[in-house]
Design a protein around this motif. Structure first.
Motif, PDB file in Angstrom:
ATOM      1  N   ASP A  44       0.923  -1.049   0.013  1.00 46.58           N
ATOM      2  CA  ASP A  44       0.132  -0.137  -0.269  1.00 46.58           C
ATOM      3  C   ASP A  44       0.747   1.104   0.058  1.00 46.58           C
ATOM      4  OD1 ASP A  44      -2.497  -1.364   0.270  1.00 46.58           O
ATOM      5  OD2 ASP A  44      -2.075  -1.801   2.227  1.00 46.58           O
ATOM      6  N   HIS A  45       1.801   1.170   0.748  1.00 50.83           N
ATOM      7  CA  HIS A  45       2.753   2.326   0.883  1.00 50.83           C
ATOM      8  C   HIS A  45       4.379   2.017   0.748  1.00 50.83           C
ATOM      9  CE1 HIS A  45      -0.569   3.822   2.930  1.00 50.83           C
ATOM     10  NE2 HIS A  45      -0.448   2.730   3.516  1.00 50.83           N
ATOM     11  N   VAL A  46       5.198   3.099   0.193  1.00 51.41           N
ATOM     12  CA  VAL A  46       6.528   2.814   0.189  1.00 51.41           C
ATOM     13  C   VAL A  46       7.354   3.902   0.890  1.00 51.41           C
ATOM     14  CG1 VAL A  46       6.555   1.667  -2.023  1.00 51.41           C
ATOM     15  CG2 VAL A  46       6.854   4.073  -1.864  1.00 51.41           C
ATOM     16  N   GLY A  47       8.529   3.409   1.338  1.00 51.97           N
ATOM     17  CA  GLY A  47       9.543   4.391   1.828  1.00 51.97           C
ATOM     18  C   GLY A  47      10.675   4.591   0.911  1.00 51.97           C
ATOM     19  N   LEU A  48      11.272   5.572   0.864  1.00 53.23           N
ATOM     20  CA  LEU A  48      12.311   5.974  -0.155  1.00 53.23           C
ATOM     21  C   LEU A  48      13.488   6.652   0.544  1.00 53.23           C
ATOM     22  CD1 LEU A  48      10.479   7.529  -3.047  1.00 53.23           C
ATOM     23  CD2 LEU A  48      10.888   5.121  -2.878  1.00 53.23           C
ATOM     24  N   ARG A  49      14.707   5.946   0.028  1.00 54.76           N
ATOM     25  CA  ARG A  49      15.970   6.753   0.725  1.00 54.76           C
ATOM     26  C   ARG A  49      16.385   7.724  -0.222  1.00 54.76           C
ATOM     27  NH1 ARG A  49      19.669   5.335   4.284  1.00 54.76           N
ATOM     28  NH2 ARG A  49      18.569   3.429   5.074  1.00 54.76           N
ATOM     29  N   ILE A  50      16.295   9.108   0.022  1.00 50.29           N
ATOM     30  CA  ILE A  50      16.468  10.212  -0.812  1.00 50.29           C
ATOM     31  C   ILE A  50      17.833  11.126  -0.264  1.00 50.29           C
ATOM     32  CG2 ILE A  50      15.732  12.358  -1.863  1.00 50.29           C
ATOM     33  CD1 ILE A  50      12.804  10.931  -2.084  1.00 50.29           C
ATOM     34  N   HIS A  51      17.540  11.275   0.792  1.00 54.61           N
ATOM     35  CA  HIS A  51      18.879  11.914   1.522  1.00 54.61           C
ATOM     36  C   HIS A  51      19.979  11.226   1.932  1.00 54.61           C
ATOM     37  CE1 HIS A  51      20.912  14.294   4.334  1.00 54.61           C
ATOM     38  NE2 HIS A  51      20.467  15.523   3.735  1.00 54.61           N
ATOM     39  N   PRO A  52      21.037  11.286   1.283  1.00 58.22           N
ATOM     40  CA  PRO A  52      22.293  10.312   1.696  1.00 58.22           C
ATOM     41  C   PRO A  52      22.642  10.401   3.296  1.00 58.22           C
ATOM     42  CG  PRO A  52      23.064  12.443   0.578  1.00 58.22           C
ATOM     43  CD  PRO A  52      21.640  12.435   0.817  1.00 58.22           C
ATOM     44  N   THR A  53      22.585   9.267   3.853  1.00 61.67           N
ATOM     45  CA  THR A  53      22.960   9.104   5.151  1.00 61.67           C
ATOM     46  C   THR A  53      24.329   9.524   5.484  1.00 61.67           C
ATOM     47  OG1 THR A  53      21.225   7.580   5.551  1.00 61.67           O
ATOM     48  CG2 THR A  53      22.829   7.688   7.437  1.00 61.67           C
ATOM     49  N   ALA A  54      25.312   9.031   4.744  1.00 62.08           N
ATOM     50  CA  ALA A  54      26.531   9.105   4.789  1.00 62.08           C
ATOM     51  C   ALA A  54      27.364   9.784   3.692  1.00 62.08           C
ATOM     52  CB  ALA A  54      27.405   7.849   5.169  1.00 62.08           C
TER      53      ALA A  54
END
Length: 256
Positions: free
Chosen positions: A10-20
């Protein structure tokens, strides 16, 4: 997003901002055409983006680097941004609160909210400390996001979970995990690479879920590098969803 839609999420999460600093930049950064394409895909499939990772709060935290990531996130709807703290000893509690407050203010200016995720082996890694961080951004709609593995590693009881102000909780991370380790290397490995499907690990998931609000999105966060051997992303996504749904269905059946 295609895999999520085809496998029934139903939903997704995205990694957009670089953590490192070493992380490869997301192709969405500064690419309005790609963001528009993704938004059309979301509209066509009915998926929503519930969260965007991941702002690492360090001593050298620079908000000016967040503008493109927030712009990309806002183009996809109104996801919650997720912030985590640097490793324990690398930054103090007051510094985290100051930087998180600034992040929450900036996010609010983009029409977004930000949630702090406490992690036991990182700074602000207790529930009390995490709530103090969230309070620093309360004027700008900041919240708290809890992950089943980290709940266990922080030693938070179901009673403590039930006492949290529910208005702070917008999404909940679902996974299972091996028994807690005592050494840092194994703790990090479990968190980043070696979790378990819901119902197949050692976490008291039923007790945690009964203590948490049942109307919040459950975000499946189950990094399992061992599944990547000989298994494609579609099948991994399908297995995670099936196990998660079975757990929730069993819990709902026990409640009724």
């Amino acid at each position: 997003m295609r895999i999520a839609a085809e496998t029934g999420y139903d939903h997704v999460g995205l990694r957009i901002h670089p953590t490192a600093a070493a992380d490869a930049p997301s192709p969405l950064l500064g690419n309005k055409a790609l963001a528009a394409t993704c938004r059309r895909m979301l509209d066509d499939t009915g998926l929503t983006v519930t969260e965007v990772e991941s702002w690492m709060i360090r001593r050298d935290f620079d908000l000016s680097r967040s503008a493109e990531a927030m712009e990309a996130a806002a183009a996809l709807g109104t996801p919650r941004l997720i912030a985590v703290a640097d490793m324990r000893g690398a930054i103090g509690q007051a510094e985290i609160e100051d930087r998180f407050g600034g992040l929450a203010e900036m996010a609010a200016g983009c029409g977004l909210g930000v949630d702090f995720e406490p992690i036991a082996h990182r700074a602000a890694g207790t529930l009390k400390q995490a709530l103090s961080v969230v309070a620093a951004g309360a004027a700008h709609g900041a919240g708290l996001i809890l992950d089943m593995l980290h709940i266990d590693r922080m030693g938070i009881s179901p009673a403590e979970l039930a006492a949290i102000n529910l208005a702070l909780l917008h999404n909940i991370h679902l996974c299972d995990a091996p028994p807690a380790a005592t050494d840092l290397e194994t703790m990090v490995r479990h968190a980043a690479f070696d979790r378990d499907l819901p119902g197949e690990g050692a976490l008291p998931l039923n007790a945690y879920l009964r203590a948490l609000p049942a109307d919040r999105p459950l975000s499946i966060e189950i990094p399992m590098m061992r599944l990547a051997v000989g298994m494609g992303p579609e099948e991994r996504a399908r297995r995670c969803l099936i196990a998660s749904r079975q757990l929730v269905e069993r819990l709902d059946g026990a409640r009724s």
